[in-house]
Design a protein around this motif. Structure first.
Motif, PDB file in Angstrom:
ATOM      1  N   THR A 120       0.846  -1.230   0.103  1.00 13.58           N
ATOM      2  CA  THR A 120       0.040   0.144   0.037  1.00 13.58           C
ATOM      3  C   THR A 120       0.929   1.217  -0.054  1.00 13.58           C
ATOM      4  N   ALA A 121       0.618   2.045  -0.751  1.00 13.86           N
ATOM      5  CA  ALA A 121       1.157   3.403  -0.913  1.00 13.86           C
ATOM      6  C   ALA A 121       1.126   4.194   0.309  1.00 13.86           C
ATOM      7  N   PHE A 122       2.275   4.866   1.015  1.00  9.38           N
ATOM      8  CA  PHE A 122       2.255   5.457   2.143  1.00  9.38           C
ATOM      9  C   PHE A 122       3.056   7.216   1.886  1.00  9.38           C
ATOM     10  N   LEU A 123       2.121   8.111   1.846  1.00  9.95           N
ATOM     11  CA  LEU A 123       2.923   9.466   1.790  1.00  9.95           C
ATOM     12  C   LEU A 123       3.003  10.061   3.104  1.00  9.95           C
ATOM     13  N   ILE A 124       4.091  10.248   3.363  1.00 11.98           N
ATOM     14  CA  ILE A 124       4.687  10.909   4.782  1.00 11.98           C
ATOM     15  C   ILE A 124       4.644  12.192   4.687  1.00 11.98           C
ATOM     16  N   ASN A 125       4.073  12.927   5.253  1.00 15.54           N
ATOM     17  CA  ASN A 125       4.131  14.475   5.445  1.00 15.54           C
ATOM     18  C   ASN A 125       4.569  14.984   6.830  1.00 15.54           C
ATOM     19  N   GLY A 126       3.766  14.482   8.077  1.00 14.94           N
ATOM     20  CA  GLY A 126       4.124  15.186   9.371  1.00 14.94           C
ATOM     21  C   GLY A 126       5.158  14.592  10.039  1.00 14.94           C
ATOM     22  N   ALA A 127       5.454  13.360   9.879  1.00 10.65           N
ATOM     23  CA  ALA A 127       6.673  12.906  10.452  1.00 10.65           C
ATOM     24  C   ALA A 127       7.778  13.257   9.941  1.00 10.65           C
ATOM     25  N   ALA A 128       9.148  13.274  10.680  1.00 11.56           N
ATOM     26  CA  ALA A 128      10.067  13.584  10.162  1.00 11.56           C
ATOM     27  C   ALA A 128      11.251  12.824  10.349  1.00 11.56           C
ATOM     28  N   ALA A 129      11.463  11.759  10.959  1.00  9.97           N
ATOM     29  CA  ALA A 129      12.669  11.292  11.107  1.00  9.97           C
ATOM     30  C   ALA A 129      13.295  10.462   9.861  1.00  9.97           C
ATOM     31  N   SER A 130      14.616  11.020   9.926  1.00  7.18           N
ATOM     32  CA  SER A 130      15.136  10.546   8.527  1.00  7.18           C
ATOM     33  C   SER A 130      15.273   8.891   8.206  1.00  7.18           C
ATOM     34  N   SER A 131      15.223   8.013   9.387  1.00  8.91           N
ATOM     35  CA  SER A 131      15.174   6.814   9.446  1.00  8.91           C
ATOM     36  C   SER A 131      14.033   6.163   8.479  1.00  8.91           C
TER      37      SER A 131
END
Length: 403
Positions: A120-131
């Protein structure tokens, strides 16, 4: 033609031609906006992100591959187990095709495991961790707005140049805070500075007095805040109350949002440095989007998370239309092939590790006498090129990156 209409026309013209042999899995394409809607990150994301997604779907025409598009939303309450549970139920029961936003890096990391497992596609905007695009990267994820490396690269480097060479951190005791402090520390030590210590706190801490007094006792030049949302607001307000900003030390937030500054007011927040991926009043295109958003959000202007939700979702929908498929891996692979050119980012691109690299902006919070309106809050003082804002792909720990 009005500016808003012109922007909308440009978006619609840019949509790729839909293939006639589209491989569809269901009769509806479903988008799940998963974020904090009641806690420390609710104002920077929350219902504003849901509204940004609605605008994107409307601009796209309300359907893709002849399927209507629907939006679901839920509050993960900043709990990784709850976020992962909602994500899995959405995907396996409700047929959600893409999950978007997810502030709180611990929650995003948990959700990323579910989305990779279910293609499933996951578009991350609010989280920041570079990991998220490092050792934990996923072939079904794209990290859109910013990460801990880009935040540290902008603000910390600038403060070092201003002579703030010794640092003490007040850090959120989670994946986000730990990663952000680590990123800042690398920049500090690489440029001859020193870190004199750190005090950690739980999410949603009420009183920062003891932590700030410990920071003051270190006599460090800078008190770096490796936290965000309501935690950053409370820490800055307490520092103002204690007179920290009027002394020899400076409070330096490493992640600050438009909603935070608005909440504190310019009397408290004036002259704070920050790094941002987006500012609503930077260009004609960003202002046009902000005006449309404000009309639906009681005059509020969008944060970089909310603007990023629109931008990433529009890019995703264009990729779905281009490949005629809704498989997470297939769509994300297409997203990596397409340039990002919109009001959020020009000349952006999604790398092999899933990180969308683009210009970042270093800003200063205006003083009350400089502001000409209720949302005239930032002065952009520097544009940071993508190659300086983000580490090179050659340094990525993502196993998807080929040597």
């Amino acid at each position: 033609m009005s500016l808003s209409a012109a922007v909308l026309l440009a978006v619609l013209v840019a949509v790729p031609t839909i293939r006639s042999d589209a491989a569809i899995s269901r009769d509806v394409l479903k988008i799940g906006i998963l974020n904090d809607q009641s806690g420390v990150y609710a104002e920077l994301a929350g219902q504003g992100s849901v509204e940004a997604a609605r605008i994107a779907v409307e601009d796209f025409g309300g359907e893709v591959m002849d399927r209507p598009i629907e939006i679901l939303s839920a509050d993960h309450q900043n709990k990784p187990e709850l976020g992962a549970s909602i994500a899995r139920e959405w995907i396996e029961v409700d047929g959600v095709d893409v999950i978007v936003d997810v502030p709180a890096s611990d929650v995003a990391l948990a959700v990323q495991e579910v989305t990779e497992d279910t293609d499933t596609a996951f578009l991350i905007n609010g989280a920041a961790a570079s990991s998220l695009t490092g050792e934990a990267c996923s072939p079904t994820s794209v990290h859109w707005a910013y990460d801990t490396d880009s935040l540290a690269a902008g603000t910390v480097r600038a403060m070092l140049k201003e002579g703030l060479t010794s640092w003490f951190f007040v850090t959120a005791n989670d994946a986000f805070g730990t990663t952000l402090q680590r990123a800042a520390q690398r920049v500090i030590e690489a440029n001859g500075g020193e870190v004199r210590g750190a005090a950690k706190h739980a999410l949603n801490t009420d009183d920062f007095t003891a932590l700030l007094m410990e920071a003051q006792g270190s006599e460090a030049d800078a008190i770096g805040l490796a936290n965000a949302g309501q935690d950053a607001v409370r820490a800055i307000e307490k520092a103002h109350e204690l007179g920290v900003q009027r002394g020899p030390q400076r409070v330096v937030p490493l992640l600050l949002f438009l909603s935070d500054v608005k909440k504190m007011g310019l009397e408290v927040a004036q002259d704070l440095p920050l790094t941002t991926a987006f500012y609503w009043d930077r260009t004609d295109a960003s202002r046009a989007f902000a005006e449309r958003f404000a009309a639906r959000r009681d005059g509020q202007r969008p944060t970089m998370v909310q603007a990023g939700v629109y931008s990433s979702l529009m890019h995703y929908l264009q990729a779905v239309a281009a490949v005629g498929d809704d498989s997470g891996r297939t769509v994300v692979e297409q997203m990596k092939k397409m340039p990002v050119d919109d009001f959020f980012a020009t000349g952006g691109r999604v790398r092999a590790d899933g990180l969308m690299v683009h210009e970042m902006y270093r800003a200063r919070v205006k003083r009350p006498s400089e502001s000409t309106g209720p949302w005239d809050l930032y002065e952009i003082v520097e544009t940071i090129p993508a190659e300086l804002a983000f580490p090179p792909l050659s340094e990525s720990a993502c196993p998807l990156v080929e040597d």
